[in-house]
Design an enzyme around this catalytic site. Structure first.
Site, PDB file in Angstrom:
ATOM      1  N   ASP A   2      46.052  36.726  21.062  1.00 27.61           N
ATOM      2  CA  ASP A   2      45.307  36.754  19.796  1.00 27.61           C
ATOM      3  C   ASP A   2      43.840  36.384  19.986  1.00 27.61           C
ATOM      4  O   ASP A   2      43.490  35.630  20.891  1.00 27.61           O
ATOM      5  CB  ASP A   2      45.943  35.779  18.794  1.00 27.61           C
ATOM      6  CG  ASP A   2      45.937  34.344  19.307  1.00 27.61           C
ATOM      7  OD1 ASP A   2      45.473  33.464  18.583  1.00 27.61           O
ATOM      8  OD2 ASP A   2      46.389  34.137  20.450  1.00 27.61           O
ATOM      9  N   GLU A   3      43.001  36.956  19.135  1.00 25.06           N
ATOM     10  CA  GLU A   3      41.592  36.549  18.991  1.00 25.06           C
ATOM     11  C   GLU A   3      40.829  36.533  20.313  1.00 25.06           C
ATOM     12  O   GLU A   3      40.090  35.595  20.602  1.00 25.06           O
ATOM     13  CB  GLU A   3      41.538  35.173  18.316  1.00 25.06           C
ATOM     14  CG  GLU A   3      42.132  35.200  16.910  1.00 25.06           C
ATOM     15  CD  GLU A   3      42.051  33.864  16.204  1.00 25.06           C
ATOM     16  OE1 GLU A   3      41.710  33.853  15.015  1.00 25.06           O
ATOM     17  OE2 GLU A   3      42.339  32.839  16.843  1.00 25.06           O
ATOM     18  N   CYS A   4      41.010  37.586  21.102  1.00 26.60           N
ATOM     19  CA  CYS A   4      40.340  37.628  22.415  1.00 26.60           C
ATOM     20  C   CYS A   4      38.947  38.234  22.273  1.00 26.60           C
ATOM     21  O   CYS A   4      38.611  39.265  22.877  1.00 26.60           O
ATOM     22  CB  CYS A   4      41.183  38.420  23.407  1.00 26.60           C
ATOM     23  SG  CYS A   4      42.764  37.619  23.703  1.00 26.60           S
ATOM     24  N   GLN A   5      38.132  37.545  21.459  1.00 25.00           N
ATOM     25  CA  GLN A   5      36.813  38.096  21.126  1.00 25.00           C
ATOM     26  C   GLN A   5      35.849  38.016  22.313  1.00 25.00           C
ATOM     27  O   GLN A   5      34.808  38.657  22.310  1.00 25.00           O
ATOM     28  CB  GLN A   5      36.236  37.327  19.922  1.00 25.00           C
ATOM     29  CG  GLN A   5      37.054  37.596  18.632  1.00 25.00           C
ATOM     30  CD  GLN A   5      37.185  36.355  17.756  1.00 25.00           C
ATOM     31  OE1 GLN A   5      36.431  35.400  17.940  1.00 25.00           O
ATOM     32  NE2 GLN A   5      38.126  36.361  16.812  1.00 25.00           N
ATOM     33  N   HIS A  47      42.004  31.778  23.929  1.00 22.69           N
ATOM     34  CA  HIS A  47      42.551  30.444  23.610  1.00 22.69           C
ATOM     35  C   HIS A  47      42.913  29.684  24.878  1.00 22.69           C
ATOM     36  O   HIS A  47      43.947  29.017  24.951  1.00 22.69           O
ATOM     37  CB  HIS A  47      43.774  30.602  22.710  1.00 22.69           C
ATOM     38  CG  HIS A  47      43.448  31.008  21.297  1.00 22.69           C
ATOM     39  ND1 HIS A  47      43.161  30.097  20.302  1.00 22.69           N
ATOM     40  CD2 HIS A  47      43.332  32.236  20.714  1.00 22.69           C
ATOM     41  CE1 HIS A  47      42.899  30.750  19.160  1.00 22.69           C
ATOM     42  NE2 HIS A  47      42.982  32.039  19.382  1.00 22.69           N
TER      43      HIS A  47
END
Ligand code: IFG
Length: 503
Positions: free
Chosen positions: A295-298, A232
């Site tokens: 979060d969401e560290c794809q 993000h």
């Protein structure tokens, strides 16, 4: 008729209290006058009544605020209070200014919404009240769509009526960086220049942020700033080429995808960046927590993620703050003691979410519960709504926001390790103050009650232990205050709205 439901409220069979035009607010004890001043201002704006604050014992018909060590309910010094309403007068007792302030919020709800005309009477009642959890939070995402300092102050004014005492500000994301950093000025000059859907963007100067933090603190709200990382982070990457692996900055991003950006791990420039932004925001934050997302560290290599999180969390601790992060940060076994995890998976945990959450407890930390399928305020109320997203197992009704319990979500997560609850409002689809209030009210009232009121009996199913019909009646009552204050709210079908507000 109070939300959150008080621990003990009994109506007293005696004459009501009548607020006479010459009534005063009598104060005694350290800090009582600061609380009285807030009450005086509320009565002036809510009821156009001007009361004076006096430092003398109360006379018949006065409101008294008394702060002393022996005034709080046993074992609840931090935020507990007593409130007595009788013909002789109103009396709020507490051991702290916070407790007295929460007593004032209850009093505000006992005052009829239409309080501009005489007689203003309140039925005789005795309340002994105190919170279940110390952390009762609301999150405002100011990164997707930016909201002005005045909009944030309005949000604070609205959440304290529900005794919410933490404001988590999601300050940075792919779409925008919203807090000025002296050592990296392009983060806001460039990274703060736009927002979701190409919206205007904006940012808080450090003075504006200090003013917001002070405004919140006066109202017993602790600000929890979030600098989301390593994912993000497109706004930061777009602002400084040297933060990018190939030395080239991406374009600013105004869409609504997630998981495509990442900061570098083990990179000296990025480490200096993280240290600088954490240092500057920690210096602006009197509260104990600094949230670093996770979060969401794809797009972050798993090993790089663990290294980044360990380094960033250590940096937060080094700058004197308790690190906080979304539950994915629990993948790391190398977190500073006491790091706080924020659970945002569903009431039934999926994948590794439960284990990642328990990882914080194993490392001496605690957990804030924000299950997305019941506590995310940006989820649609109903299919097809203009506002909101619908990825969290369908729409979220008011009843769903109410019929759950934080201690019954993650197996093995005990009450002692739950710091509290928080209801996040993400703003990809939320552009105005009216939109904010429609998404937040009334569902925040449900999460606020879960955070404050006594735990449901653990023998009953949550659906029976929590009396939704009673809660809905109290929402209908509180809505008269929202209506009078001009606070927008969603007129959900589950509530029998009073005639005045049902339009
Ligand atoms: N998940 C993302 C948010 C936001 C949200 C919208 C978390 C921790 C979906 N991360 O929730 O940035 O996009 O509901």
């Amino acid at each position: 008729m109070v939300i959150p439901r008080p621990a003990m409220l009994e109506s007293v069979d005696s004459a009501p209290f009548t607020l006479a035009p010459d009534a005063r607010i009598s104060v005694a004890g350290a800090g009582a006058s600061s609380v009285a001043e807030l009450l005086r201002a509320e009565l002036a704006s809510d009821c156009s009544r001007s009361l004076t604050v006096v430092h003398e014992p109360p006379a018949f018909g006065d409101i008294a605020i008394v702060i002393a060590d022996d005034e709080a309910p046993d074992g609840h010094d931090a935020e507990g209070y007593t409130l007595e309403v009788a013909a002789e007068g109103v009396r709020i007792g507490a051991a702290t200014t916070a407790g007295a302030f929460w007593g004032v919020q209850t009093l505000r709800q006992l005052v009829p919404a239409e309080c501009g005309s005489d007689p203003l009477t309140i039925g005789a009642v005795r309340i002994v009240d105190h919170p279940r959890y110390a952390y009762r939070g609301a999150m405002l995402d100011v990164a997707r769509h930016f909201f002005s300092p005045d909009a944030v102050k309005r949000f604070i004014d609205a959440i304290v009526l529900l005794k919410v005492n933490h404001l988590h500000l999601h300050l940075t994301d792919d779409q925008g960086w919203r807090i000025h950093i002296d050592s990296w000025p392009n983060l806001t000059a460039h990274g703060g220049s736009t927002g979701s859907d190409g919206s205007d963007g904006g940012f808080y100067t450090q003075d504006e942020f200090r003013d917001l933090v002070a405004y919140a603190a006066e109202r017993h709200v602790t600000v929890v700033p979030e600098l989301d990382m390593p994912g993000h982070t497109n706004a930061a990457l777009a602002s400084y080429p040297e933060l990018n692996a190939d030395g080239v900055s991406p374009a600013l991003y105004t869409g609504s995808k997630v998981g495509f950006s990442t900061l570098l791990s083990g990179d000296a420039t990025t480490a200096r960046f993280v240290d600088d932004v954490v240092r500057e925001v920690a210096a602006l934050t009197p509260g104990p927590y600094l949230h670093i997302g996770g979060d969401e560290c794809q797009s972050t290599d798993p090993a790089d993620f663990l290294r980044f999180i360990a380094d960033a969390a250590a940096t937060v601790a080094r700058h004197g703050k308790i690190p906080a992060g979304w539950h994915e940060m629990g993948k790391s076994g190398d977190l500073p003691d006491g790091t706080v995890g924020q659970y945002w998976d569903f009431l039934t945990p999926r994948g590794s979410a439960a284990d990642e959450t328990l990882s914080f407890v194993r490392q001496g930390g605690s957990v804030i519960m924000s299950p997305a399928d019941v506590a995310y305020l940006d989820i649609v109320y109903e299919e097809g709504d203009r506002l909101g997203q619908d990825w969290a197992d369908g729409p979220t009704t008011l009843r769903q926001s109410y019929e759950w319990d934080p201690a019954r979500v993650v197996p093995g997560l005990t009450e002692a390790h739950i710091l509290g609850v928080e209801a996040p409002l993400w703003t990809e689809t939320v552009e105005t103050v009216s939109d904010i209030e429609e998404m937040v009210f009334p569902r925040l009232a449900a999460v606020a009650e879960i955070g404050w009121s006594p735990a449901p009996s653990d023998t009953d199913a949550v659906e029976t232990a929590r009396d939704f019909d009673d809660f809905a009646e109290r929402v209908a009552h509180l809505a008269e205050h929202w209506e009078a204050a001009g606070t927008n709210f969603r007129r959900v079908p589950e509530v029998r709205w009073r005639e005045r507000v049902s339009s």
